[in-house]
Design an enzyme around this catalytic site. Structure first.
Site: not given
Length: 466
Positions: A20, A54, A81, A296, A318
């Site tokens: 993330a 999660c 990308r 985290d 995020n």
């Protein structure tokens, strides 16, 4: 040896960690700067990127049918990308003085150095594995990554027995216990705390305890695991405490996680009391102009207590990534901190908390009052009005809101967002009583449960009888 910084025309951003925070940072930086201005190289040691950790308990439990539903963006999509994403490649050393990282291809074993102008550390966290005899036996699983989830599902598929022991009763432990019940296992949860969900005060955790037992989960509280027992085949066969043994064909560790910061520590980067990286408001590692960290692996400012905390949540990761990407890409953004909001569930029981628990408030040296109220999710006469309990902490005399915990049925958990906004705005409980919240009988009583608790807290902080 990779091309040196001096011989490249564009800057190079190196990202360590492909979930993330890391890939949000890379994607945001790419939006702001094209490949001719900024080369982006990202390393991920696992098989997956940009996924919802999660969601793993719900995948294991069968609520989410397919693993790929948890993946927001594949490696191929990132590469399309303009991000040079190198999967199954682990960064093994940071050379901060030299501005480079050493990586190892986990398939071939090949090693290489890659130089950087800007570095993002998004190494995540790892499940806590206590130093116990048998902890590394086959059948004992931590659940932090999609690879971990797949390994657990593989074990469940090839194990004939149907007995599971979950060690720990935090969010992951509780959610995994329910997932295993859904899989048809007999589940025992061994918990060192007084009640499950230590992020709640024990009186609210008791409600979770009752709900878990209602699902058929055996709760063993105030118990310390002493060892994992194995059979003749070397696989796990039981979990032992000082007083008892609990048979197990599979064991899941739900003790919590620690920041994955061994690389950062070895490189001399600053860590906090919880071993998470310390950053400024722009998510830049303190004392290092060209290194950022998020997710985290970092500690964040608790806006209520004023102290640093480690909170492993995808929402924060995020946001960290967006902030980092904006700053790396030449813009400006900050992450001011958190109030500690989290929600979960046990079957149809919803659990929510934000702000400080009683012991947090005492640790912070605050004088406070607590009130608890019982209300319903809808007008009492409207069909489907379910009970909920709200506990509120407020600072004595000033009335500043300090924390809220909610346990109830449908419609309970997301009410905590009202309290999260009030905490962020440093509102008093008296100010909260005037909040213009939405009302109609299908959604709330005339006085929303949060407002009922606030009214009661006003009386308590003024020295009356709550």
């Amino acid at each position: 040896m990779s091309m040196s910084r001096a011989s490249r025309s564009q800057e190079r951003l190196v990202v360590v960690g492909g979930d993330a925070a890391g890939m949000s940072a890379a994607s945001q930086a790419r939006r702001l700067k094209g490949p001719d201005e900024l080369e982006i190289v990202a390393f991920e040691r696992g098989h997956f990127t940009s996924y919802s950790a999660c969601g793993i308990p719900y995948w294991v439990g069968g609520d989410v049918e397919d693993r790929d539903q948890l993946i927001a963006r594949s490696p191929e999509e990132h590469r399309a990308r303009g991000i040079d994403l190198r999967m199954r490649t682990e960064v093994t050393e940071l050379d901060v003085a030299g501005g480079r990282v050493r990586s190892r291809d986990l398939e071939s074993g090949a090693e290489a150095w890659t130089s950087y102008d800007k570095l993002v550390l998004a190494t995540g966290a790892h499940p806590m594995r206590p130093s116990l005899p048998g902890i590394d036996a086959p059948g004992v699983h931590g659940v932090q990554t999609l690879d971990d989830g797949q390994a657990l599902l593989d074990t469940l598929a090839r194990t004939a027995g149907r007995r599971a022991v979950v060690i720990g009763a935090g969010y992951i432990g509780v959610e995994m216990a329910e997932a295993l019940i859904n899989r048809g296992y007999e589940v025992t949860v061994v918990n060192r705390g007084q009640e499950p969900m230590s992020t709640l005060d024990p009186d609210m955790g008791r409600l979770v305890h009752e709900a878990m037992e209602g699902l058929g989960i055996t709760m063993v509280n105030d118990a310390e695991v002493s060892k994992i027992l194995t059979g003749e085949d070397g696989r796990v066969r039981a979990v032992a405490t000082e007083d008892a043994e609990y048979p197990a064909d599979v064991v899941v560790l739900g003790i919590g996680v620690r920041p994955e910061t061994a690389l950062a520590e070895a490189a001399g980067l600053p860590l906090g009391d919880h071993k998470g990286l310390l950053t400024d408001l722009a998510m830049r590692v303190r004392g290092h102009e060209n290194i950022w960290a998020g997710g985290d692996c970092v500690e964040v400012l608790d806006l209520v207590s004023g102290s640093e905390r480690h909170i492993a949540l995808g929402t924060h990761a995020n946001k960290h990534g967006q902030v980092i990407g904006a700053n790396v890409g030449g813009g400006y953004a900050t992450f001011p901190g958190v109030v500690g909001t989290a929600v979960s569930k046990v079957c149809d029981l919803e659990i929510a908390r934000t702000g400080l628990r009683e012991k947090d408030a005492r640790r912070a040296g605050l004088r406070f009052e607590t009130v608890t109220i019982e209300s319903t999710s809808r007008a009492g006469y409207y069909p489907g009005a379910d009970p909920m309990k709200v506990k509120m902490l407020a600072e004595r005399r000033t009335g500043r809101l300090l924390g809220v915990q909610i346990v109830g049925r449908e419609g309970a958990a997301k009410r905590v967002d009202i309290a999260a906004v009030a905490l962020t705005a440093c509102m008093t409980v008296e100010q909260m009583t005037a909040l213009d919240l939405g009302y109609a009988p299908p959604f709330s009583p005339v006085w929303d449960p949060i407002l009922v608790a606030a009214r009661k807290a006003v009386i308590a902080v003024r020295g009356g009888t709550a």
